[in-house]
Write an enzyme that holds these catalytic residues in place. Structure first.
Site, PDB file in Angstrom:
ATOM      1  N   ASP A  32       0.825  -1.217   0.000  1.00  0.00           N
ATOM      2  CA  ASP A  32       0.000   0.000   0.000  1.00  0.00           C
ATOM      3  C   ASP A  32       0.855   1.262   0.000  1.00  0.00           C
ATOM      4  O   ASP A  32       0.793   2.087   0.927  1.00  0.00           O
ATOM      5  CB  ASP A  32      -0.925   0.020   1.221  1.00  0.00           C
ATOM      6  CG  ASP A  32      -1.732  -1.263   1.368  1.00  0.00           C
ATOM      7  OD1 ASP A  32      -2.165  -1.809   0.345  1.00  0.00           O
ATOM      8  OD2 ASP A  32      -1.934  -1.713   2.521  1.00  0.00           O
ATOM      9  N   GLU A  57     -11.773  -0.492  -3.493  1.00  0.00           N
ATOM     10  CA  GLU A  57     -10.964   0.139  -2.441  1.00  0.00           C
ATOM     11  C   GLU A  57      -9.917   1.050  -3.082  1.00  0.00           C
ATOM     12  O   GLU A  57      -9.950   1.293  -4.281  1.00  0.00           O
ATOM     13  CB  GLU A  57     -10.266  -0.936  -1.597  1.00  0.00           C
ATOM     14  CG  GLU A  57      -9.360  -1.855  -2.400  1.00  0.00           C
ATOM     15  CD  GLU A  57      -8.740  -2.967  -1.575  1.00  0.00           C
ATOM     16  OE1 GLU A  57      -9.086  -3.099  -0.397  1.00  0.00           O
ATOM     17  OE2 GLU A  57      -7.899  -3.701  -2.129  1.00  0.00           O
ATOM     18  N   ASN A  80      -4.890  -8.091  -4.140  1.00  0.00           N
ATOM     19  CA  ASN A  80      -5.475  -6.757  -4.203  1.00  0.00           C
ATOM     20  C   ASN A  80      -4.494  -5.782  -4.847  1.00  0.00           C
ATOM     21  O   ASN A  80      -3.293  -6.001  -4.879  1.00  0.00           O
ATOM     22  CB  ASN A  80      -5.934  -6.285  -2.820  1.00  0.00           C
ATOM     23  CG  ASN A  80      -4.809  -6.257  -1.806  1.00  0.00           C
ATOM     24  OD1 ASN A  80      -3.638  -6.378  -2.149  1.00  0.00           O
ATOM     25  ND2 ASN A  80      -5.147  -6.097  -0.549  1.00  0.00           N
TER      26      ASN A  80
END
Length: 549
Positions: free
Chosen positions: A112, A300, A367
């Site tokens: 991230d 997201e 993800n």
């Protein structure tokens, strides 16, 4: 099994004794039998006592020898710096080839990415997946539940990266003790009252957005609020299934904006679970009611950029099967999509997708999380992949590393689908070895544990590589600073390759700073950039180094 084994030994002993007794009874009378039995018993007891005496003597000698060399034994059996099992695994196996600049930080799982360009340095902040893998040992999928710190890395050239350490964010040891987790950070800098202030935003699991502040990009960070900046009690939170993944942006006029949210319920095509709001001038409170962003197939990972006067909102699409759905607003699964607006708070118009899921390029799928940024007039995208988890042999997955790739934007402002590789970005400037360099600065390494202020070997001839060093001003000597607690060893420095021309071999004793002469090869070319290798042997760690002209 142990009990059965012992039982067998006893039965065998009894059998042999009885056999001997039968032999005696066959050849001798009962009178002589008792005589020989007595002699037999005396002899066996004497042998037993003699054996016990020898054992006692040897034990005493060994104990004395051990006590007399206690310090030496402690030195050889207990190294000065200890690595965890996972640190050893990463040190041994997380090695990049000479043609790879991705991942930027092979030695430590991080996800991230959030990017800050400040002065001449790029800082990357990320979720500390390594904290989770230390707990699971890679035997379980990454569940993120143990993660309450954030990692920071920095670079000036996009090739060599410095481990700047961890920010203790949440939990009893963190700055935000009210929070349990720290995921998916965002970073911003703003000049307030004539001084640059740094704001580090984070997700407390999927239930709130917190913020820390500092006077430096690397901290120390403190919690100015003591509570969440955005909680579920904020207005217009209904329909925000996951209150996480913040993105923060400071506009040209100094106004800050925040974007967050994610998740879906029944309407996969239009979850409407993202929000955006203007921040107060202090950057730690909301100035407007969070507004809804209708991002098609949102999952997201909010992102925000201003490009040529337009505002670009980007996000990760969801995993729901598209079925027969087709059209310009139907992106592929788990890709990075973007929307545009003339206003930072929207409404935003969908434009397309730009980064397909990294699983398409590298495998495995996971993800998708990104940060688009500009550095020295060129655009890049930072994102994470799961390439390293299999390289180091983890049995389970979801442990991520950060990649950077060039990011193409067409002249008309449209963004095409990007091409990404392990080669990564090209070097944007030469590496300067004439300043004090943290030892935890490198392009790649093998058999070294990399920690801020403490780089140490776990095997012989462990090495670290610096790429693109500018030695045009010469190299007369090098000063190395061992980490306190270091014992002894050698540090060999070579040019060009691991077994290239030797510049110096430094003998280190203790943790005293040492300066050694460097000898450049006769055919040294000062007009080109060079690779420098540091080869570690011994029981020591290095804190920093510096080459003199």
């Amino acid at each position: 099994m142990i009990a059965q084994k012992n039982r067998g030994v006893n039965e065998y002993t009894v059998f042999r004794t009885n056999n001997n007794i039968l032999l005696y009874e066959t050849f001798f009378s009962k009178t002589f039998y008792f005589f020989f039995k007595t002699i037999y018993t005396i002899i066996m007891k004497s042998i037993k006592n003699l054996f016990l005496g020898v054992v006692l003597i040897m034990s005493t000698i060994t104990s004395c020898a051990t006590n007399s060399s206690k310090e030496e034994a402690a030195t050889t059996s207990s190294p000065a710096f200890k690595a965890t099992g996972m640190q050893k695994k990463m040190a041994e196996k997380a090695v990049k080839s000479l043609s790879e600049n991705n991942p930027i930080n092979a030695w430590k799982f991080t996800a991230d990415p959030a990017v800050l360009v400040y002065n001449d340095t790029i800082y990357i902040y990320g979720t500390n997946d390594f904290q989770q893998v230390e707990y699971t040992a890679g035997l379980e999928d990454n569940g993120y539940g143990r993660i309450n710190t954030l990692n920071i890395f920095s670079s000036k050239d996009l090739v060599n990266w410095t481990d700047c350490g961890e920010v203790k964010v949440a939990g009893p040891d963190g700055a935000a003790k009210w929070a349990r987790n720290s995921w998916a950070p965002a970073i911003a800098v703003k000049n307030i009252d004539g001084k640059d202030k740094f704001f580090l935003y984070f997700a407390d699991s999927a239930n709130g957005i917190g913020v820390l502040s500092a006077d430096s990009p690397t901290g120390p960070f403190t919690d100015p609020l003591g509570v969440a900046l955005v909680s579920r009690a904020a207005p217009n939170m209904q329909g925000v299934y996951w209150l996480f993944d913040p993105a923060v942006f400071v506009d040209d006029d100094g106004t800050g904006y925040i974007y967050f949210g994610g998740g879906l319920d029944k309407d996969a095509a239009h979850p409407k679970s993202a929000r955006c709001a203007r921040l107060q001038p202090d950057m730690i409170s909301l100035d407007t009611k969070p507004a809804e962003i209708d991002a098609p197939y949102l999952f997201e990972d909010s992102g925000i950029n201003k490009i040529n006067g337009k505002y670009y909102y980007s996000y990760c699409s969801n995993w729901i099967d598209r079925g027969d759905a087709k059209g310009p607003e139907v992106p592929s699964i788990a890709s990075i999509c973007y929307m545009t607006s003339d206003n930072p708070l929207g409404p935003f118009t969908y434009q397309g997708e730009t980064l397909l899921n990294p699983g398409r390029y590298f495998g495995p799928w996971g993800n998708n999380h990104h940060w688009i940024f500009q550095l020295k007039g060129k655009w890049y995208i930072a994102y994470h992949t799961q390439t390293m988890e299999k390289t180091v042999g983890l049995l389970k997955g979801g442990y991520r590393n950060i990649f950077i790739s060039d990011f193409k934007i067409d002249d008309d402002g449209t963004i095409p689908v990007q091409s990404v590789t392990k080669a990564g970005p090209e070097r944007i400037c030469a590496f300067n070895p004439y300043e004090t360099i943290p030892a935890a600065t490198l392009r790649t390494s093998k058999n070294l544990v990399i920690m801020p202020g403490k780089v140490f070997p776990i095997a012989e001839d462990a090495y670290l590589e610096i790429d693109g060093a500018d030695l045009s001003k010469g190299a007369s000597s090098i000063t190395v600073k061992p980490t306190p607690g270091s014992r002894s060893g050698t540090l060999k420095i070579t040019l060009g390759r691991e077994k290239g021309p030797e510049l110096a071999t430094i003998t280190l004793k203790g943790d005293s700073e040492t300066t050694a002469k460097l000898t450049l090869p006769s055919d040294f070319d000062s007009s080109v950039l060079h690779k420098i290798f540091f080869i570690y042997n011994g029981d020591f760690a290095l804190e920093s180094w510096k080459i003199e002209k």
